[in-house]
Design a protein around this motif. Structure first.
Motif, PDB file in Angstrom:
ATOM      1  N   THR A 198       0.864  -1.176   0.000  1.00  0.00           N
ATOM      2  CA  THR A 198       0.000   0.000   0.000  1.00  0.00           C
ATOM      3  C   THR A 198       0.903   1.228   0.000  1.00  0.00           C
ATOM      4  OG1 THR A 198      -0.029  -0.145   2.398  1.00  0.00           O
ATOM      5  CG2 THR A 198      -1.886  -1.141   1.224  1.00  0.00           C
ATOM      6  N   THR A 265       0.952  -6.551  -4.106  1.00  0.00           N
ATOM      7  CA  THR A 265       0.038  -5.409  -4.043  1.00  0.00           C
ATOM      8  C   THR A 265      -1.294  -5.762  -4.684  1.00  0.00           C
ATOM      9  OG1 THR A 265      -0.095  -3.014  -4.416  1.00  0.00           O
ATOM     10  CG2 THR A 265       0.716  -4.352  -6.250  1.00  0.00           C
ATOM     11  N   ASN A 269      -3.493  -1.593  -8.314  1.00  0.00           N
ATOM     12  CA  ASN A 269      -2.510  -0.605  -7.868  1.00  0.00           C
ATOM     13  C   ASN A 269      -1.079  -0.960  -8.289  1.00  0.00           C
ATOM     14  OD1 ASN A 269      -4.239  -0.541  -4.696  1.00  0.00           O
ATOM     15  ND2 ASN A 269      -4.639   0.728  -6.486  1.00  0.00           N
TER      16      ASN A 269
END
Length: 507
Positions: A198, A265, A269
């Motif tokens: 993130t 991930t 993203n």
């Protein structure tokens, strides 16, 4: 498995010792990498800057004084074994911060306190560089592993993050961002890159990557074995082809290594973070096994190359107390000067206060007419020192004050590090002023040119107070001349073109 007991006193002492250690000892891999870059550098200005960095590093190792006046914000990564028992009254974070407190207030090598509480408001200095930024992971085992760094604010300010689309090129994004970072992060250094997870995870990965050892030449010799290694090699080559060079003066080496860590991930993203490590790279790894404080290896003086620095015979010597506007007009971008005379100092907080006083119609406590200001927040002196390490801070932070200082105080010139933005360059041109740079990462060497020092205003600002320095043969480079020409524009552009014509060596 037997339980290991870690005593509070041992842990605190280890943290304090490690912070003192990294304040004056560069990692050997870093020294070797800078020396290799110095030997192959073809731009005399960049080569000179790296010589100063290497000489400064050796001086600090011998004198046990800080490599850089910005002794950093402390970042600590802890891996605490699940079989560890603590013999302690404090919590782990409290112990870390007590170690920081002791290290930064050590009377034999007092380090600069740079940490401010209430960052969105009063911004008051905590006076002991606490609190640290601490990450803790609980892992199998009976040891406590510690990775510890002191990260300079100038390089930290150049951190970048983007949430790329999955189809976007990481290489293209990095090559777009590095020129925007300018020279405020004091190249040559290391790029730490975090990919995945993130947003917060990518930034942590980038910071951890900064603390790895330099091994890019070994990787080049054996070849990439996975995607990350291939990406490292591609970025190392292409970033250096940008021609930014040491201190942004243009040259063959901008990065000494590119370190990458990644993490799985989300499919939607592609988080990517960059955190640069500067010419004052400071980090160390140690572990505690219950058998007393950590023992850190003392480097041998032979680890530092026999590099000397001295100004050539054709270098212009300047007395700042006697210069005229005509003298200043003769200085050209990239020219080396040895300056003597008196300079005033001032950073962000001092400039903001000056602006507020002028807006209220108040008289300033010092006269800036015809004088130079040095953007610096020095380390406190110890022993018979006039001043502690006193290298330059990033000048772009003062850009918004530049026109005001030149127009309303009568200032003649400025000394700092890295490039100036378009607004500041235009103000320098309009007022026929000048901007000089000292080498970031050579703070102890620079301080040897300071013969006298005294606080003349804003003493309550601590290291950001206005000092008056009397300097003798302080080495600087003309970065923006009085007609608005900037070496940080022309140097990298010229060297990018030149690098493109250099034949690629066959490994």
């Amino acid at each position: 498995m037997a339980t290991t007991t870690i005593r509070q006193a041992d842990f605190i002492q280890s943290v304090a010792d490690a912070l003192q250690y990294i304040s004056y000892y560069h990692p050997k891999d870093f020294i070797d990498a800078v020396h290799e870059a110095y030997q192959r550098e073809e731009n005399p200005a960049a080569r000179d800057a790296m010589a100063q960095i290497l000489v400064n590093s050796r001086m600090c190792a011998q004198g046990h004084r800080p490599i850089c006046q910005d002794t950093g914000i402390v970042t600590v990564f802890l891996k605490i074994g699940m079989d560890v028992r603590w013999d302690a009254e404090m919590g782990v974070e409290e112990m870390v911060n007590e170690g920081v407190r002791r290290a930064y207030n050590d009377p034999d090598n007092k380090l600069r306190a740079s940490i401010l509480r209430d960052p969105a408001g009063k911004r008051e200095n905590t006076r002991d560089n606490t609190p640290a930024v601490i990450y803790m992971d609980l892992v199998p085992g009976d040891r406590v592993e510690v990775e510890l760094a002191a990260k300079g604010g100038g390089s930290e300010a150049k951190s970048k993050f983007a949430m790329l689309n999955p189809s976007d090129s990481i290489v293209d994004w990095v090559l777009e961002q590095v020129p925007k970072m300018g020279a405020g992060w004091c190249p040559p250094g290391i790029l730490g890159i975090g990919i995945g997870g993130t947003a917060d995870k990518a930034m942590r990965l980038a910071k951890e990557a900064c603390m790895e050892s330099i091994d890019i030449h070994e990787l080049k010799a054996r070849g990439a074995e996975n995607t990350v290694e291939a990406l490292r090699l591609e970025l190392f080559e292409k970033v250096n082809q940008l021609g930014i060079g040491a201190q942004g003066l243009g040259g063959l080496t901008t990065v000494l290594d590119v370190k990458i860590r990644d993490h799985p991930t989300h499919a939607a993203n592609k988080p990517v973070a960059i955190i640069p490590n500067c010419a004052a790279t400071r980090h160390v790894h140690f572990e505690l096994d219950g058998d007393g404080p950590a023992e850190l290896p003392v480097p041998a003086l032979e680890d530092w190359p026999e590099v000397t620095w001295g100004a050539g015979g054709d270098v212009r010597r300047v007395n700042l107390d006697e210069i005229t506007a005509e003298d200043v007009r003769q200085w050209r971008p990239g020219e080396t000067l040895l300056v003597s005379g008196t300079v005033l100092t001032g950073r962000d907080a001092a400039h903001k206060r000056i602006q507020e006083m002028l807006a209220r119609g108040e008289e300033l406590p010092v006269d800036f007419r015809g004088r130079f200001i040095y953007y610096v927040g020095p380390v406190d002196p110890v022993g018979n020192e006039v001043v502690g390490p006193a290298g330059p801070t990033t000048s772009t932070r003062m850009d918004k004050f530049t026109d005001m200082m030149l127009a309303e105080t009568g200032l003649t010139g400025m000394i700092g590090k890295a490039e100036r933005g378009p607004e500041a360059v235009e103000a320098i041109r309009r007022h026929a002023a000048v901007y000089l740079i000292a080498v970031g990462g050579a703070a102890y060497l620079v301080s040897r040119a300071i013969r006298k020092a005294r606080v003349v205003a804003f003493e309550d600002l601590g290291m950001e107070a206005i000092h008056e320095f009397e300097v003798e043969d302080m080495p600087v480079t003309v970065a923006v001349s009085s007609d608005g020409e900037s070496v940080h524009r022309s140097g990298p552009r010229q060297w990018q073109e030149r690098i493109g014509r250099i034949p690629v060596a066959v490994e």
